[in-house]
Design a protein around this motif. Structure first.
Motif, PDB file in Angstrom:
ATOM      1  N   SER A 258     -24.974  42.653  69.792  1.00 43.89           N
ATOM      2  CA  SER A 258     -25.862  42.707  68.645  1.00 43.89           C
ATOM      3  C   SER A 258     -26.600  41.379  68.553  1.00 43.89           C
ATOM      4  CB  SER A 258     -25.095  42.967  67.348  1.00 43.89           C
ATOM      5  OG  SER A 258     -24.403  41.802  66.936  1.00 43.89           O
ATOM      6  N   LEU A 259     -27.535  41.298  67.631  1.00 45.67           N
ATOM      7  CA  LEU A 259     -28.267  40.054  67.355  1.00 45.67           C
ATOM      8  C   LEU A 259     -27.768  39.399  66.089  1.00 45.67           C
ATOM      9  CD1 LEU A 259     -31.940  41.101  68.262  1.00 45.67           C
ATOM     10  CD2 LEU A 259     -30.312  39.816  69.660  1.00 45.67           C
ATOM     11  N   ASP A 260     -26.531  39.638  65.703  1.00 46.47           N
ATOM     12  CA  ASP A 260     -26.005  39.113  64.445  1.00 46.47           C
ATOM     13  C   ASP A 260     -25.985  37.589  64.400  1.00 46.47           C
ATOM     14  OD1 ASP A 260     -25.646  41.684  63.618  1.00 46.47           O
ATOM     15  OD2 ASP A 260     -23.459  41.715  63.842  1.00 46.47           O
ATOM     16  N   ALA A 261     -25.869  36.933  65.556  1.00 47.30           N
ATOM     17  CA  ALA A 261     -25.825  35.474  65.580  1.00 47.30           C
ATOM     18  C   ALA A 261     -27.205  34.855  65.378  1.00 47.30           C
ATOM     19  CB  ALA A 261     -25.227  34.984  66.895  1.00 47.30           C
ATOM     20  N   PHE A 262     -28.241  35.681  65.425  1.00 47.10           N
ATOM     21  CA  PHE A 262     -29.598  35.196  65.156  1.00 47.10           C
ATOM     22  C   PHE A 262     -29.965  35.554  63.735  1.00 47.10           C
ATOM     23  CE2 PHE A 262     -34.269  35.911  65.187  1.00 47.10           C
ATOM     24  CZ  PHE A 262     -34.645  34.606  65.428  1.00 47.10           C
ATOM     25  N   THR A 263     -30.223  34.541  62.919  1.00 47.04           N
ATOM     26  CA  THR A 263     -30.527  34.755  61.492  1.00 47.04           C
ATOM     27  C   THR A 263     -31.958  34.355  61.169  1.00 47.04           C
ATOM     28  OG1 THR A 263     -29.607  32.591  60.924  1.00 47.04           O
ATOM     29  CG2 THR A 263     -28.131  34.497  60.808  1.00 47.04           C
ATOM     30  N   GLY A 264     -32.780  34.221  62.191  1.00 47.70           N
ATOM     31  CA  GLY A 264     -34.169  33.882  61.989  1.00 47.70           C
ATOM     32  C   GLY A 264     -35.034  35.090  61.696  1.00 47.70           C
ATOM     33  N   THR A 265     -36.332  34.974  62.023  1.00 44.45           N
ATOM     34  CA  THR A 265     -37.325  36.000  61.687  1.00 44.45           C
ATOM     35  C   THR A 265     -38.095  36.397  62.938  1.00 44.45           C
ATOM     36  OG1 THR A 265     -37.576  35.005  59.498  1.00 44.45           O
ATOM     37  CG2 THR A 265     -39.307  36.505  60.215  1.00 44.45           C
TER      38      THR A 265
END
Length: 266
Positions: A258-265
């Motif tokens: 998943s991309l859960d570790a990315f909290t950007g936009t």
């Protein structure tokens, strides 16, 4: 300053595959023939332009105030690191065909710090081609790419969308009133990518109608983390909202589920 001119180097010889080089001069160092070096650091005030294939066996680091213009496909054996205040880009694509984009295969990890950016805003096509112009009718339209350009004239159709949804690599297209499309950034990391900065391929800013379309951002990595900003919007305009279409963004991860570790936009 030509890379392959011996008198431009303090050692009096052109660097080779085992040499690590540090560029601090604002006078642009231009690599215009196929080249292999050991490692590259662009330090504060340094300016490097890559106009032919470049292989860097080690890592590439761009420091605060450094500028790296990478126009042709390249390979980095180590990591790609952009520190706070660093900038990377490619040259604007003058004309109606794709010539320049950032397209890198990276054997190590990636790190783009907060305050660093890959800035390819308005670096797409400057003349009609791909999604620029009109498909039917007589009038004007915003450039198309991932989304279709805007038009208000009856009977006028913007050009169709183009490029790959899953593997986008195309640059953006010009609007009929002159705003350029956005550029393209393709980064293929074997390792992880920590991304806290900015990558933009937005269409070029405009003051009139019918603006350019966004370009492409395509990232492959083991895991993506960070708080960064990915932007492939169509051009904005101070005049009105007759914009070009958006570009395309795709992120593929080989280890993370998943991309859960990315909290950007994005």
């Amino acid at each position: 300053t030509a890379f392959n001119e011996p008198t431009n180097w303090s050692s009096g010889t052109v660097p080779g595959a085992a040499d690590s080089i540090v560029i601090a001069s604002a006078n642009p160092l231009v690599i215009s023939t196929a080249t292999t070096i050991g490692a590259l650091t662009v330090s504060s005030g340094g300016n490097v332009t890559v106009d032919d294939s470049l292989t860097v066996n080690g890592s590439v680091v761009v420091e605060d105030g450094g500028l790296l213009v990478w126009n042709k496909r390249g390979t980095i054996g180590g990591s790609l690191v952009l520190l706070d205040g660093a900038e990377m880009t490619h040259t604007v694509n003058t004309g109606s065909t794709e010539q320049y984009k950032i397209d890198l295969v990276i054997g190590g990890d990636g790190y783009i710090a907060a305050g660093a950016r890959i800035n390819c805003l308005g670096k797409g096509l400057t003349a009609n081609g791909l999604g620029g112009g009109v498909l039917a009718g007589s009038g004007n339209a915003g450039g198309s790419h991932g989304g279709r350009g805007y038009t208000t004239n009856p009977g006028v159709q913007a050009m169709p969308c183009y490029g790959s949804l899953m593997n986008p690599t195309n640059i953006g297209s010009r609007g009929t009133w002159g705003a350029y499309g956005g550029g393209a950034v393709v980064l293929n990391f074997a390792g992880d990518f920590v991304f806290d900065g900015e990558i933009t391929v937005e269409g070029g800013a405009a003051t009139g109608y019918y603006t350019g379309s966004g370009g492409s951002i395509f990232i492959k990595c083991a895991r993506l983390s960070g708080t960064g900003y990915l932007n492939a919007n169509g051009s904005t305009s101070s005049a009105n909202s007759l914009y070009g279409g958006g570009g395309r963004i795709a992120v593929h991860t080989s280890s993370a589920t998943s991309l859960d570790a990315f909290t950007g936009t994005m």
